[in-house]
Design a protein around this motif. Structure first.
Motif, PDB file in Angstrom:
ATOM      1  N   LYS A 176       0.782  -1.238   0.041  1.00 45.90           N
ATOM      2  CA  LYS A 176      -0.179  -0.179   0.045  1.00 45.90           C
ATOM      3  C   LYS A 176       0.748   1.263   0.190  1.00 45.90           C
ATOM      4  CE  LYS A 176      -3.653   2.363   2.233  1.00 45.90           C
ATOM      5  NZ  LYS A 176      -4.784   2.448   3.306  1.00 45.90           N
ATOM      6  N   GLU A 177       1.885   1.320   0.761  1.00 46.92           N
ATOM      7  CA  GLU A 177       2.787   2.605   0.659  1.00 46.92           C
ATOM      8  C   GLU A 177       3.500   2.577  -0.349  1.00 46.92           C
ATOM      9  OE1 GLU A 177       5.187   1.489   4.362  1.00 46.92           O
ATOM     10  OE2 GLU A 177       3.887   2.259   5.649  1.00 46.92           O
ATOM     11  N   SER A 178       4.068   1.758  -1.087  1.00 47.21           N
ATOM     12  CA  SER A 178       4.510   1.690  -2.500  1.00 47.21           C
ATOM     13  C   SER A 178       3.611   2.271  -3.338  1.00 47.21           C
ATOM     14  CB  SER A 178       5.108   0.234  -3.079  1.00 47.21           C
ATOM     15  OG  SER A 178       6.063   0.064  -2.021  1.00 47.21           O
ATOM     16  N   ALA A 179       2.457   1.776  -3.487  1.00 51.49           N
ATOM     17  CA  ALA A 179       1.276   2.270  -4.185  1.00 51.49           C
ATOM     18  C   ALA A 179       1.091   3.939  -4.122  1.00 51.49           C
ATOM     19  CB  ALA A 179      -0.043   1.397  -4.346  1.00 51.49           C
ATOM     20  N   GLU A 180       0.940   4.034  -2.922  1.00 51.74           N
ATOM     21  CA  GLU A 180       0.813   5.552  -2.421  1.00 51.74           C
ATOM     22  C   GLU A 180       1.964   6.371  -3.324  1.00 51.74           C
ATOM     23  OE1 GLU A 180       0.332   5.381   1.681  1.00 51.74           O
ATOM     24  OE2 GLU A 180      -1.791   4.995   1.517  1.00 51.74           O
ATOM     25  N   SER A 181       3.086   6.049  -2.903  1.00 52.58           N
ATOM     26  CA  SER A 181       4.287   6.812  -3.394  1.00 52.58           C
ATOM     27  C   SER A 181       4.272   6.960  -4.650  1.00 52.58           C
ATOM     28  CB  SER A 181       5.744   6.064  -2.936  1.00 52.58           C
ATOM     29  OG  SER A 181       6.614   6.853  -3.205  1.00 52.58           O
ATOM     30  N   ALA A 182       4.005   5.856  -5.586  1.00 52.91           N
ATOM     31  CA  ALA A 182       3.682   5.714  -6.770  1.00 52.91           C
ATOM     32  C   ALA A 182       2.895   6.712  -7.362  1.00 52.91           C
ATOM     33  CB  ALA A 182       3.777   4.467  -7.614  1.00 52.91           C
ATOM     34  N   LEU A 183       1.706   6.542  -6.835  1.00 50.14           N
ATOM     35  CA  LEU A 183       0.894   7.548  -7.209  1.00 50.14           C
ATOM     36  C   LEU A 183       0.915   9.142  -6.811  1.00 50.14           C
ATOM     37  CD1 LEU A 183      -2.690   5.965  -6.201  1.00 50.14           C
ATOM     38  CD2 LEU A 183      -2.105   6.725  -8.435  1.00 50.14           C
ATOM     39  N   ALA A 184       1.793   9.469  -5.656  1.00 53.14           N
ATOM     40  CA  ALA A 184       2.035  10.630  -5.720  1.00 53.14           C
ATOM     41  C   ALA A 184       3.052  11.152  -6.834  1.00 53.14           C
ATOM     42  CB  ALA A 184       2.772  10.572  -4.372  1.00 53.14           C
ATOM     43  N   ALA A 185       3.938  10.327  -7.269  1.00 49.58           N
ATOM     44  CA  ALA A 185       4.988  10.634  -8.310  1.00 49.58           C
ATOM     45  C   ALA A 185       4.215  10.908  -9.429  1.00 49.58           C
ATOM     46  CB  ALA A 185       6.061   9.707  -8.513  1.00 49.58           C
ATOM     47  N   ALA A 186       3.350   9.951  -9.814  1.00 55.42           N
ATOM     48  CA  ALA A 186       2.455  10.120 -10.725  1.00 55.42           C
ATOM     49  C   ALA A 186       1.356  11.338 -11.043  1.00 55.42           C
ATOM     50  CB  ALA A 186       1.559   8.810 -11.234  1.00 55.42           C
ATOM     51  N   GLU A 187       1.030  11.480  -9.724  1.00 59.81           N
ATOM     52  CA  GLU A 187       0.176  12.843  -9.805  1.00 59.81           C
ATOM     53  C   GLU A 187       0.871  13.975 -10.077  1.00 59.81           C
ATOM     54  OE1 GLU A 187      -3.437  14.389  -6.679  1.00 59.81           O
ATOM     55  OE2 GLU A 187      -1.870  13.140  -5.880  1.00 59.81           O
ATOM     56  N   SER A 188       2.212  14.262  -9.525  1.00 55.41           N
ATOM     57  CA  SER A 188       2.960  15.315 -10.000  1.00 55.41           C
ATOM     58  C   SER A 188       3.218  15.447 -11.313  1.00 55.41           C
ATOM     59  CB  SER A 188       4.287  15.379  -9.106  1.00 55.41           C
ATOM     60  OG  SER A 188       5.268  14.136  -9.771  1.00 55.41           O
TER      61      SER A 188
END
Length: 124
Positions: free
Chosen positions: A68-80
């Motif tokens: 879940k933390e990995s997915a959150e981090s990846a989504l934050a990078a994608a969102e930027s």
């Protein structure tokens, strides 16, 4: 067997659940949500499974939290990347280049769900 319906990437499930939250659905269009999913999943190590219930029953809680933390981090990078979308004011001669790094190491020991069931024969 139909691999597209019998086997799936569990990380897609996690990212899909996160993108279904109103934080994303109210902020982004369907096209942008699809872009977010692609960008996030490209950064994550796939975890192919057959049945969610069987996988989750054996999955240690610490590993589930890590997913879940990995997915959150990846989504934050994608969102930027979506927020700073260069396609909106792009010159046709300007070709974007995206360099990404994986978030996992190939030299670490395999998890219990990654180990082959049948050992490979040694050709000596």
């Amino acid at each position: 067997m139909n691999i597209s319906s019998d086997v799936h990437n569990y990380m897609e499930t996690i990212v899909g659940q996160m993108l279904a939250a109103s934080d994303f659905t109210e902020k982004y269009s369907e096209e942008q949500l699809a872009d977010l999913a692609c960008l996030a999943l490209s950064q994550l190590r796939p975890v192919y499974i057959r049945y969610d219930i069987d996988f989750l029953s054996k999955l240690p809680e610490a590993r589930a939290v890590n997913f879940k933390e990995s997915a959150e981090s990846a989504l934050a990078a994608a969102e930027s990347m979506i927020q700073n979308d260069r396609r909106q004011n792009r010159n046709e001669d300007d070709v974007p280049v995206i360099i990404s790094t994986t978030r996992y190491k190939d030299d670490i020991e395999l998890e219990w769900f990654e180990k082959p069931i049948v050992p490979r024969p040694h050709n000596d």
